[in-house]
Design a protein around this motif. Structure first.
Motif, PDB file in Angstrom:
ATOM      1  N   ALA A   1       1.287  -0.891   0.085  1.00 41.59           N
ATOM      2  CA  ALA A   1       0.121   0.278  -0.363  1.00 41.59           C
ATOM      3  C   ALA A   1       0.884   0.895   0.140  1.00 41.59           C
ATOM      4  CB  ALA A   1      -0.995  -0.441   0.946  1.00 41.59           C
ATOM      5  N   ALA A   2       2.166   1.236   0.741  1.00 45.38           N
ATOM      6  CA  ALA A   2       2.955   2.663   0.530  1.00 45.38           C
ATOM      7  C   ALA A   2       3.779   2.420  -0.518  1.00 45.38           C
ATOM      8  CB  ALA A   2       3.466   2.158   2.297  1.00 45.38           C
ATOM      9  N   SER A   3       4.147   1.423  -1.210  1.00 38.89           N
ATOM     10  CA  SER A   3       4.416   1.592  -2.405  1.00 38.89           C
ATOM     11  C   SER A   3       3.380   2.098  -3.792  1.00 38.89           C
ATOM     12  CB  SER A   3       5.225   0.163  -2.746  1.00 38.89           C
ATOM     13  OG  SER A   3       6.086   0.139  -1.870  1.00 38.89           O
ATOM     14  N   ALA A   4       2.608   1.803  -3.310  1.00 41.33           N
ATOM     15  CA  ALA A   4       1.011   2.063  -4.538  1.00 41.33           C
ATOM     16  C   ALA A   4       1.092   3.333  -4.310  1.00 41.33           C
ATOM     17  CB  ALA A   4      -0.243   0.905  -3.702  1.00 41.33           C
ATOM     18  N   SER A   5       0.963   4.094  -2.595  1.00 40.85           N
ATOM     19  CA  SER A   5       0.667   5.287  -3.156  1.00 40.85           C
ATOM     20  C   SER A   5       1.914   6.037  -3.490  1.00 40.85           C
ATOM     21  CB  SER A   5       0.672   5.770  -1.588  1.00 40.85           C
ATOM     22  OG  SER A   5      -0.814   4.859  -0.682  1.00 40.85           O
ATOM     23  N   VAL A   6       3.634   5.514  -2.649  1.00 42.35           N
ATOM     24  CA  VAL A   6       3.685   6.500  -3.875  1.00 42.35           C
ATOM     25  C   VAL A   6       3.908   6.218  -5.961  1.00 42.35           C
ATOM     26  CG1 VAL A   6       6.860   6.409  -3.585  1.00 42.35           C
ATOM     27  CG2 VAL A   6       5.896   6.270  -1.901  1.00 42.35           C
ATOM     28  N   ALA A   7       3.671   5.563  -5.683  1.00 37.86           N
ATOM     29  CA  ALA A   7       3.975   5.033  -7.321  1.00 37.86           C
ATOM     30  C   ALA A   7       2.356   6.075  -7.824  1.00 37.86           C
ATOM     31  CB  ALA A   7       3.458   3.701  -7.958  1.00 37.86           C
ATOM     32  N   GLN A   8       1.876   6.055  -7.427  1.00 39.38           N
ATOM     33  CA  GLN A   8       0.509   6.806  -7.909  1.00 39.38           C
ATOM     34  C   GLN A   8       1.317   8.118  -7.812  1.00 39.38           C
ATOM     35  OE1 GLN A   8      -1.957   5.781  -8.826  1.00 39.38           O
ATOM     36  NE2 GLN A   8      -2.767   7.785  -9.412  1.00 39.38           N
ATOM     37  N   LEU A   9       1.966   8.907  -6.324  1.00 44.64           N
ATOM     38  CA  LEU A   9       2.754   9.751  -7.064  1.00 44.64           C
ATOM     39  C   LEU A   9       3.076  10.527  -8.079  1.00 44.64           C
ATOM     40  CD1 LEU A   9       3.324  10.917  -3.038  1.00 44.64           C
ATOM     41  CD2 LEU A   9       1.198  11.941  -4.367  1.00 44.64           C
ATOM     42  N   VAL A  10       4.084   9.680  -8.808  1.00 46.15           N
ATOM     43  CA  VAL A  10       4.786   8.930  -9.924  1.00 46.15           C
ATOM     44  C   VAL A  10       3.707   9.991 -10.966  1.00 46.15           C
ATOM     45  CG1 VAL A  10       6.660   7.997 -11.555  1.00 46.15           C
ATOM     46  CG2 VAL A  10       6.577   8.169  -8.623  1.00 46.15           C
ATOM     47  N   VAL A  11       2.659   9.200 -11.170  1.00 39.52           N
ATOM     48  CA  VAL A  11       2.331   9.106 -11.961  1.00 39.52           C
ATOM     49  C   VAL A  11       1.282  10.694 -11.835  1.00 39.52           C
ATOM     50  CG1 VAL A  11      -0.420   8.063 -12.527  1.00 39.52           C
ATOM     51  CG2 VAL A  11       1.067   5.999 -11.755  1.00 39.52           C
ATOM     52  N   ALA A  12       0.653  10.929 -11.092  1.00 42.08           N
ATOM     53  CA  ALA A  12       0.037  11.966 -10.896  1.00 42.08           C
ATOM     54  C   ALA A  12       0.848  13.345 -11.275  1.00 42.08           C
ATOM     55  CB  ALA A  12      -0.200  12.258  -9.379  1.00 42.08           C
ATOM     56  N   GLY A  13       2.266  13.299 -11.634  1.00 39.53           N
ATOM     57  CA  GLY A  13       3.499  14.229 -11.547  1.00 39.53           C
ATOM     58  C   GLY A  13       4.009  15.231 -10.045  1.00 39.53           C
ATOM     59  N   GLN A  14       3.835  14.116  -9.314  1.00 37.21           N
ATOM     60  CA  GLN A  14       3.985  14.606  -7.799  1.00 37.21           C
ATOM     61  C   GLN A  14       5.401  14.173  -7.414  1.00 37.21           C
ATOM     62  OE1 GLN A  14       1.100  14.579  -5.274  1.00 37.21           O
ATOM     63  NE2 GLN A  14      -0.698  15.518  -6.329  1.00 37.21           N
ATOM     64  N   ALA A  15       5.799  13.154  -7.580  1.00 39.95           N
ATOM     65  CA  ALA A  15       7.367  12.590  -7.720  1.00 39.95           C
ATOM     66  C   ALA A  15       7.711  11.818  -9.006  1.00 39.95           C
ATOM     67  CB  ALA A  15       6.875  11.462  -6.419  1.00 39.95           C
ATOM     68  N   THR A  16       9.557  12.261  -9.259  1.00 41.05           N
ATOM     69  CA  THR A  16       9.991  11.338  -9.893  1.00 41.05           C
ATOM     70  C   THR A  16      10.048   9.765  -9.440  1.00 41.05           C
ATOM     71  OG1 THR A  16      11.700  12.134  -9.247  1.00 41.05           O
ATOM     72  CG2 THR A  16      10.817  13.953 -10.528  1.00 41.05           C
ATOM     73  N   PRO A  17      10.437   9.316 -11.319  1.00 47.39           N
ATOM     74  CA  PRO A  17      11.072   7.523 -10.375  1.00 47.39           C
ATOM     75  C   PRO A  17      12.077   7.755  -9.707  1.00 47.39           C
ATOM     76  CG  PRO A  17       9.953   7.655 -12.733  1.00 47.39           C
ATOM     77  CD  PRO A  17       9.653   8.626 -11.446  1.00 47.39           C
ATOM     78  N   HIS A  18      12.899   8.560  -9.868  1.00 45.50           N
ATOM     79  CA  HIS A  18      14.199   8.918  -9.080  1.00 45.50           C
ATOM     80  C   HIS A  18      13.722   8.888  -7.135  1.00 45.50           C
ATOM     81  CE1 HIS A  18      17.009   7.542 -11.506  1.00 45.50           C
ATOM     82  NE2 HIS A  18      16.413   8.165 -12.638  1.00 45.50           N
TER      83      HIS A  18
END
Length: 181
Positions: free
Chosen positions: A113-130
């Motif tokens: 769940a934590a990783s899904a949340s972080v990955a979703q932030l990448v999708v939303a453009g709020q974070a990069t994969p790095h």
């Protein structure tokens, strides 16, 4: 012991599926660390199995149950939604530090769940994969700490201390893979 360590392979595989379903660029970045962690889990389990010896189980029957529980799927969805909301709010409020903190706290309950949340932030453009790589690593670390706590609660300190080297190897392999990637 081998079974407990083998379960980490399922953790790593499910982590790859969850992250990949949400953010393929993040999965590509995590491919080496996740692969290294999975191999380390397999090696730790095989070494543990060799030390335990063949037939070391007590022969107790496995509890009956269904492999898929709809209630658990709904609970997972609720946990993911709550953690996603928490991660988004904390990331907006505290930036990258907040994202690390949210991932760490969320990882105590569920690394997926934590990783899904972080990955979703990448999708939303709020974070990069790095930027997502280390919060996911931190969630994996805190989740491993939770596993050790559960091992201690269920089997006492001897069981937790036997599990510790395998979990440490898995985390070290992930960190080395992340550093090399």
């Amino acid at each position: 012991m081998a079974g407990a360590l083998l379960s980490n392979i399922a953790t790593v595989l499910m982590l790859a599926v969850v992250v990949g379903a949400l953010s393929m660029p993040t999965l590509k970045l995590l491919a080496v660390p996740l692969s290294a962690a999975g191999v380390a889990a397999l090696v730790a389990a095989l070494v543990s199995r060799g030390r335990d010896g063949v037939g070391s189980a007590d022969g107790a029957a496995v509890a009956p149950g269904r492999p898929f529980e709809p209630r658990q799927a709904v609970l997972f969805a609720v946990v993911v939604a709550a953690i996603l909301l928490l991660a988004t709010l904390v990331h907006r409020w505290l930036g990258d530090t907040g994202l690390m903190a949210a991932a760490a706290v969320s990882g105590l309950a569920d690394v997926h769940a934590a990783s899904a949340s972080v990955a979703q932030l990448v999708v939303a453009g709020q974070a990069t994969p790095h930027e997502a790589q280390w919060p996911i690593a931190l969630a994996l670390f805190t989740n491993s700490c939770s596993k050790l706590l559960m091992a201690w609660l269920r089997g006492g300190s001897p069981y937790a201390l036997r599990l510790l080297p395998g979990l440490a190897l898995i985390l070290a392999a992930y960190a080395l893979g992340a550093w090399l990637a």
